[in-house]
Design a protein around this motif. Structure first.
Motif, PDB file in Angstrom:
ATOM      1  N   LEU A  58       9.467 -23.586 -21.811  1.00 32.75           N
ATOM      2  CA  LEU A  58       9.369 -23.713 -20.360  1.00 32.75           C
ATOM      3  C   LEU A  58       9.006 -22.366 -19.761  1.00 32.75           C
ATOM      4  N   ALA A  82       2.926 -27.542 -22.120  1.00 31.53           N
ATOM      5  CA  ALA A  82       3.373 -28.878 -21.710  1.00 31.53           C
ATOM      6  C   ALA A  82       3.089 -29.893 -22.809  1.00 31.53           C
ATOM      7  N   ARG A  85       5.573 -29.429 -25.540  1.00 32.80           N
ATOM      8  CA  ARG A  85       6.877 -29.990 -25.163  1.00 32.80           C
ATOM      9  C   ARG A  85       6.879 -31.498 -25.325  1.00 32.80           C
ATOM     10  N   ARG A  86       5.814 -32.137 -24.837  1.00 34.33           N
ATOM     11  CA  ARG A  86       5.822 -33.610 -24.851  1.00 34.33           C
ATOM     12  C   ARG A  86       5.750 -34.140 -26.287  1.00 34.33           C
ATOM     13  N   PHE A  91      14.725 -32.611 -24.038  1.00 32.19           N
ATOM     14  CA  PHE A  91      15.646 -31.789 -23.247  1.00 32.19           C
ATOM     15  C   PHE A  91      16.829 -32.610 -22.746  1.00 32.19           C
ATOM     16  N   PHE A  93      19.979 -31.888 -19.992  1.00 31.25           N
ATOM     17  CA  PHE A  93      20.398 -30.900 -18.998  1.00 31.25           C
ATOM     18  C   PHE A  93      21.854 -31.119 -18.616  1.00 31.25           C
ATOM     19  N   LEU A 110      10.090 -42.689 -19.379  1.00 35.75           N
ATOM     20  CA  LEU A 110       9.293 -41.688 -18.668  1.00 35.75           C
ATOM     21  C   LEU A 110       8.452 -40.772 -19.568  1.00 35.75           C
ATOM     22  N   TYR A 114       3.859 -40.320 -20.059  1.00 35.71           N
ATOM     23  CA  TYR A 114       2.949 -39.176 -20.074  1.00 35.71           C
ATOM     24  C   TYR A 114       2.200 -39.065 -21.399  1.00 35.71           C
TER      25      TYR A 114
ATOM     26  N   ARG B 317       9.804 -33.919 -14.668  1.00 40.67           N
ATOM     27  CA  ARG B 317       8.533 -34.444 -15.180  1.00 40.67           C
ATOM     28  C   ARG B 317       7.759 -33.340 -15.899  1.00 40.67           C
ATOM     29  N   LEU B 318       7.732 -32.160 -15.275  1.00 40.24           N
ATOM     30  CA  LEU B 318       7.012 -31.046 -15.897  1.00 40.24           C
ATOM     31  C   LEU B 318       7.678 -30.663 -17.212  1.00 40.24           C
ATOM     32  N   ALA B 319       9.032 -30.635 -17.225  1.00 44.69           N
ATOM     33  CA  ALA B 319       9.758 -30.211 -18.424  1.00 44.69           C
ATOM     34  C   ALA B 319       9.489 -31.155 -19.595  1.00 44.69           C
ATOM     35  N   ALA B 322       4.780 -33.401 -18.525  1.00 42.95           N
ATOM     36  CA  ALA B 322       3.705 -33.802 -17.622  1.00 42.95           C
ATOM     37  C   ALA B 322       2.787 -32.609 -17.392  1.00 42.95           C
TER      38      ALA B 322
END
Ligand SMILES: Nc1ncnc2c1ncn2[C@@H]1O[C@H](COP(=O)(O)OP(=O)(O)OP(=O)(O)O)[C@@H](O)[C@H]1O
Ligand SMILES: [Mg+2]
Lengths: 246, 406
Positions: A58, A82, A85-86, A91, A93, A110, A114, B317-319, B322
């Motif tokens: 990140l 990104a 990560r995907r 993650f 939190f 979700l 993506y 979403r970014l994490a 996305a």
């Protein structure tokens, strides 16, 4: 060497500039192998979250090298990180970060959206992930209808639905009571043992860190100690108790 | 990818129905105002055009009198009237003229079938029916000898037929005797209805040959009006000029005398009036378009609020991977879907409102597909324009900061 998943070499992180300059990480060297369960501990402000953000791609180090599966991450663009990560990271939190007014099912789907997966693939994968965290049958509940522990389970399902190489959890039990915390830890441990997912976790609580098989201590932006936990807690005590008593 | 991003946008719109509704309210009002204004304006223009074309297209009306204008009065008091010969002269001497009808008029009460009715009795020739775009509902026009002899025959308009002959056998009155002051005429034809117009009820009329009117009613050979209908495609300006010249000669006017007659051009009148309503329509449409713009700013405002409110969501979403442009696209699509939705709702409301209002104002409902499509495209465009800034802001958020946002 081939199972070396993560290598940090002399990683530093500098926040601000001039008077407000703050060196949050002062040269971190860290190797993590695939399948490890690592607990990161240390006093507040010692740089745990900063390190986790860098490990989770990140954020980028101010100096030093970060190799993920042997590839340099510190040179990647925002979009490249990104994509990394995907593909490889999940993650969890402290604050769950579920979408409000959205069913558990959709929350878990979700990350797959993506990735461009079809609706059928998403539904099946999400159902499987929810099953894996013990929430089969709760697919259509929204976060408001779930307890904190259940919400964190949904968040874990969301983290593992893409079958990541690593799950990064920054204080995953910070918002939960002790009993719920042990349940979550049992879950993370099971994922680590049964699915071989590498787990990196930040925690303040020694009881929770005790589930990990390696403990890294941060002090003032440096790694003060890095020791294996020879006798990790095997299972959540409350989950184990009934079997022994009955 | 586009499809899944579109679905994301749709989901977040549905998740916040109330806010979505408030967001599009400005667009809804703007679009419906623009379309209603333009539709009503077009309807008004159409109705004015219809009223004037009801008088006859390509028609010049010539009347004796001083030049119209301030102090002119327009009264025909002292000036000479026309004669039947003027009509013949115009027809034979000016090119491009289709027909010339001399017209005399008298307000009289007609009696038949035991009922009486006050109407306007017109004396003219068969050319009058051509010039005025009249059609026959039944019966026939004047025969040549009837016109020459001033025979006691008449054609009646729909209103006269209804008031006098409704309820009789056949209901038409064809062949019946109609008493006009001191003489009776035989009804030989019924005129097809033209309906109400701004010029009054044109169907409230009885038409007799010009000679009949002159001999049996007015007692003079004067002609009050000349109706000159032009051939299709003839040059109206040239024709008017030569008509003016001819009449000046026939009326013995010296070079420095003013005209003692007026030429009205229905075509010109129609153009003038409809261009006036067109300008008004454009003006009202423009005012309404400003409200559309305000609606767009409303969208931007709420999208910005929404970006702030959903900072954590965007961070998440970014994490989870996305891309910047995916977040940008999601918010952009959200804005466009919202504003286009506003456009659609606006069109529905405008259709209902302009339909209701046009029947209330007694103008035709003039659906204009162009302005509907334009409004829809414009509102979607507003979504892009005013959605872009908030969307870019969302896409550029730092995921760590965004996740920490409270
Ligand atoms: N975005 C930032 N800008 C400036 N300074 C920052 C930023 N993030 C963290 N810091 C600083 O860097 C240091 C390390 O912070 P970090 O969040 O990594 O600590 P931590 O070990 O996670 O603490 P805690 O246990 O309280 O979560 C702290 O002194 C903090 O104030
Ligand atoms: Mg922290």
């Amino acid at each position: 060497m081939s199972d070396l998943l993560i290598q940090l070499r002399g990683v530093t992180k500098l926040y601000g500039s001039g008077q407000a300059e703050l060196l949050a990480l002062k040269g971190i060297d860290l190797d993590i192998r695939a399948g490890e369960f690592v607990a990161i501990m240390g006093p507040s402000g010692s740089g745990k979250s900063t390190a986790m953000n860098i490990l989770g791609c990140l954020d980028t180090p101010s100096a030093g090298q970060y190799l993920f599966k042997g590839a340099h991450v510190e040179v990647l663009s925002r979009d490249q990180r990104a994509r990394l990560r995907r593909r490889f990271l999940g993650f969890v939190f402290q604050g769950f970060n579920l979408l409000a007014r959205t069913s558990a099912q959709e929350n878990v789907e979700l990350p797959l959206l993506y990735r461009g997966d079809s609706a059928g693939v998403r539904r099946a994968a999400a159902a499987k992930a929810l099953q894996a965290v013990g929430l089969g049958g709760w697919e259509h509940h929204t976060p408001a209808e779930l307890s904190g522990g259940q919400q964190q389970r949904v968040a874990i399902a969301r983290a593992i639905v893409t079958a990541p190489a690593v799950v990064l959890a920054d204080e995953p039990t910070g918002n939960l009571d002790t009993q719920r915390s042990h349940e979550i830890m049992g879950l993370l441990m099971a994922l680590n043992q049964e699915q071989g997912i590498t787990v990196l976790m930040v925690t303040h609580e020694p009881d929770m860190a005790a589930y990990a098989r390696r403990m890294v201590h941060f002090v003032d932006g440096r790694i003060a100690s890095d020791v294996p936990n020879l006798y990790p807690t095997n299972s959540a005590p409350d989950a184990a108790l009934p079997a022994e008593i009955l | 990818m586009l499809y899944s991003v579109f679905m994301l946008a749709l989901r977040s719109i549905l998740r916040n129905l109330m806010r979505s509704f408030l967001t599009i309210l400005g667009i809804v009002i703007g679009v419906s105002a623009v379309i209603t204004m333009v539709t009503l304006g077009n309807g008004a223009t159409q109705s004015i055009k219809a009223q004037i074309s009801g008088l006859g297209t390509n028609l010049l009306m010539v009347r004796p009198g001083q030049r119209m204008g301030p102090g002119g009065g327009g009264g025909g008091g002292g000036v000479p009237q026309f004669k039947e010969g003027d009509a013949e002269a115009i027809l034979s001497q000016i090119g491009g003229v289709a027909a010339v009808a001399p017209e005399g008029r008298s307000s009289l009460t007609v009696v038949a079938n035991g009922r009486n009715w006050a109407t306007s009795v017109i004396g003219s020739s068969n050319a009058w029916f051509d010039a005025g775009n009249w059609k026959l509902a039944s019966g026939r026009l004047f025969a040549a000898d009837e016109q020459l002899a001033g025979a006691a025959v008449c054609l009646i308009g729909e209103t006269v037929r209804r008031e006098i002959f409704d309820g009789t056998i056949g209901q038409t009155g064809l062949g019946e005797q109609l008493r006009v002051r001191k003489f009776s005429c035989t009804v030989i034809g019924i005129l097809a209805a033209k309906g109400q117009s701004g010029m009054g009820d044109q169907d409230d009329t009885v038409v007799v040959p010009l000679r009949t009117l002159q001999r049996r009613v007015t007692g003079s050979v004067k002609v009050a009006t000349l109706l000159v209908s032009m051939q299709d495609g003839s040059d109206g300006t040239r024709l008017k000029a030569s008509l003016k010249q001819l009449l000046r000669e026939r009326r013995n006017l010296a070079a420095d005398d003013d005209d003692n007659f007026n030429i009205f051009d229905t075509q010109q009148l129609a153009e003038t009036l409809s261009s006036t309503t067109q300008v008004l329509t454009t003006l009202l449409g423009a005012v309404a378009a400003v409200s559309l713009l305000v609606g767009g700013i409303g969208i931007m405002n709420i999208m910005l609020v929404s970006v702030t409110e959903r900072t954590r969501e965007i961070g998440l979403r970014l994490a989870i991977g996305a891309l910047e442009r995916e977040v940008l696209l999601q918010f952009l699509i959200e804005a466009v879907v919202l504003s286009a939705l506003g456009g659609v709702v606006g069109i529905v409301i405008a259709t209902a409102a302009s339909w209701g209002l046009s029947s209330l104002m007694d103008v035709p409902y003039a659906f204009d597909p162009f302005i509907n499509l334009l409004s829809l495209a414009f509102s979607a465009g507003i979504g892009v324009l005013f959605g872009y800034f908030p969307a870019r802001r969302a896409a550029r958020l730092d995921p760590i900061e965004a996740l920490r946002h409270e």
